[in-house]
Enzyme design. Structure first.
Site, mmCIF file in Angstrom:
data_model
loop_
_atom_site.group_PDB
_atom_site.id
_atom_site.type_symbol
_atom_site.label_atom_id
_atom_site.label_comp_id
_atom_site.label_asym_id
_atom_site.label_seq_id
_atom_site.Cartn_x
_atom_site.Cartn_y
_atom_site.Cartn_z
ATOM 1 N N ARG A 94 28.103 146.782 68.399
ATOM 2 C CA ARG A 94 28.710 146.292 69.639
ATOM 3 C C ARG A 94 30.216 146.259 69.393
ATOM 4 N NH1 ARG A 94 31.265 144.292 73.505
ATOM 5 N NH2 ARG A 94 30.330 142.996 75.126
ATOM 6 N N ASP A 99 34.696 143.983 76.722
ATOM 7 C CA ASP A 99 33.411 143.916 77.416
ATOM 8 C C ASP A 99 33.449 144.917 78.557
ATOM 9 O OD1 ASP A 99 30.873 143.045 77.971
ATOM 10 O OD2 ASP A 99 31.473 141.183 78.952
ATOM 11 N N GLU A 102 28.034 146.805 82.710
ATOM 12 C CA GLU A 102 26.694 147.193 82.276
ATOM 13 C C GLU A 102 26.254 148.470 82.990
ATOM 14 O OE1 GLU A 102 25.221 145.762 79.831
ATOM 15 O OE2 GLU A 102 26.732 144.168 79.668
ATOM 16 N N ARG A 140 22.909 142.876 66.733
ATOM 17 C CA ARG A 140 23.777 144.032 66.572
ATOM 18 C C ARG A 140 25.005 143.611 65.766
ATOM 19 N NH1 ARG A 140 24.776 145.323 72.833
ATOM 20 N NH2 ARG A 140 25.336 143.128 72.620
#
Length: 209
Positions: A94, A99, A102, A140
């Site tokens: 990650r 960010d 999605e 992750r």
């Protein structure tokens, strides 16, 4: 996940009943019967794919740098890499510090993934450098990824191009914040129009996976 568990339960119930019947009737030799079971299970797994949530039992140390190769890109902020070069194994990374929207945030998730692909394709990435920062709730590795001999910080580049936000809960690096402000002022990527793509973390809270 729920569908996979249902199918598995049906298979094992079937096998259990089969064992009882064969033991009672004794029509098949024991070895032949167990060979039948093995073939049946392999056939089932082949048609339904690997079991979910399979993890690699491999440890990378926090705050250590590793030279790796890119295996594939999953979405706008997650990749799979072969780490380290001397004894490579597949690990999920990650990307630290940012960010991205999605995949289900249409069309922004796809745009972010394409942007990440483009960053790797436009630069020499035969060898990438990963600084392991943490391990997240999904097991992750969270890593800061560099390419071109650490000339390019991939997460920072995504923020700069406007396809990711600074993950302020974990990152207060002034350079990241500066480039996010620039992307906003120039209305790049996700900043072109107001919407939930500008706050993926908030979107996930109301749209759990």
């Amino acid at each position: 996940m729920k569908q996979h568990q249902t199918n598995s339960n049906k298979v094992f119930a079937y096998l259990k009943n089969g064992i009882k019947q064969k033991v009672k009737t004794q029509k098949l030799p024991l070895v032949t019967f167990f060979l039948f079971i093995i073939v049946f299970i392999c056939s089932f797994l082949w048609s339904n794919g690997p079991l979910p949530n399979v993890t690699v039992d491999y440890n990378l140390a926090k705050e250590e740098m590793y030279h790796c190769t890119l295996h594939r890109i999953i979405d706008g902020d997650t990749v799979v890499a072969n780490c380290p070069l001397k004894n490579p194994k597949l690990v999920n990374i990650r990307i630290w510090g940012m960010d991205a929207p999605e995949t289900n945030q249409i069309p922004w998730g796809e745009k972010a993934t394409n942007a990440l692909n483009r960053i790797f394709l436009m630069n020499k990435h035969d060898i990438i450098t990963i600084l392991i920062r943490d391990i997240d709730q999904y097991n992750r590795y969270v890593g800061q990824i560099f390419i071109n001999n650490k000339e390019i910080d991939v997460g920072l580049q995504m923020v700069s191009e406007g396809f990711a936000v600074v993950y302020k809960q974990y990152n207060n690096d002034p350079q990241y914040l500066y480039h996010e402000d620039l992307a906003k002022s120039h209305k790049k990527g996700i900043w072109q129009h107001p919407g939930p793509q500008q706050n993926p973390a908030a979107w996930r809270k109301v749209n759990p996976f």
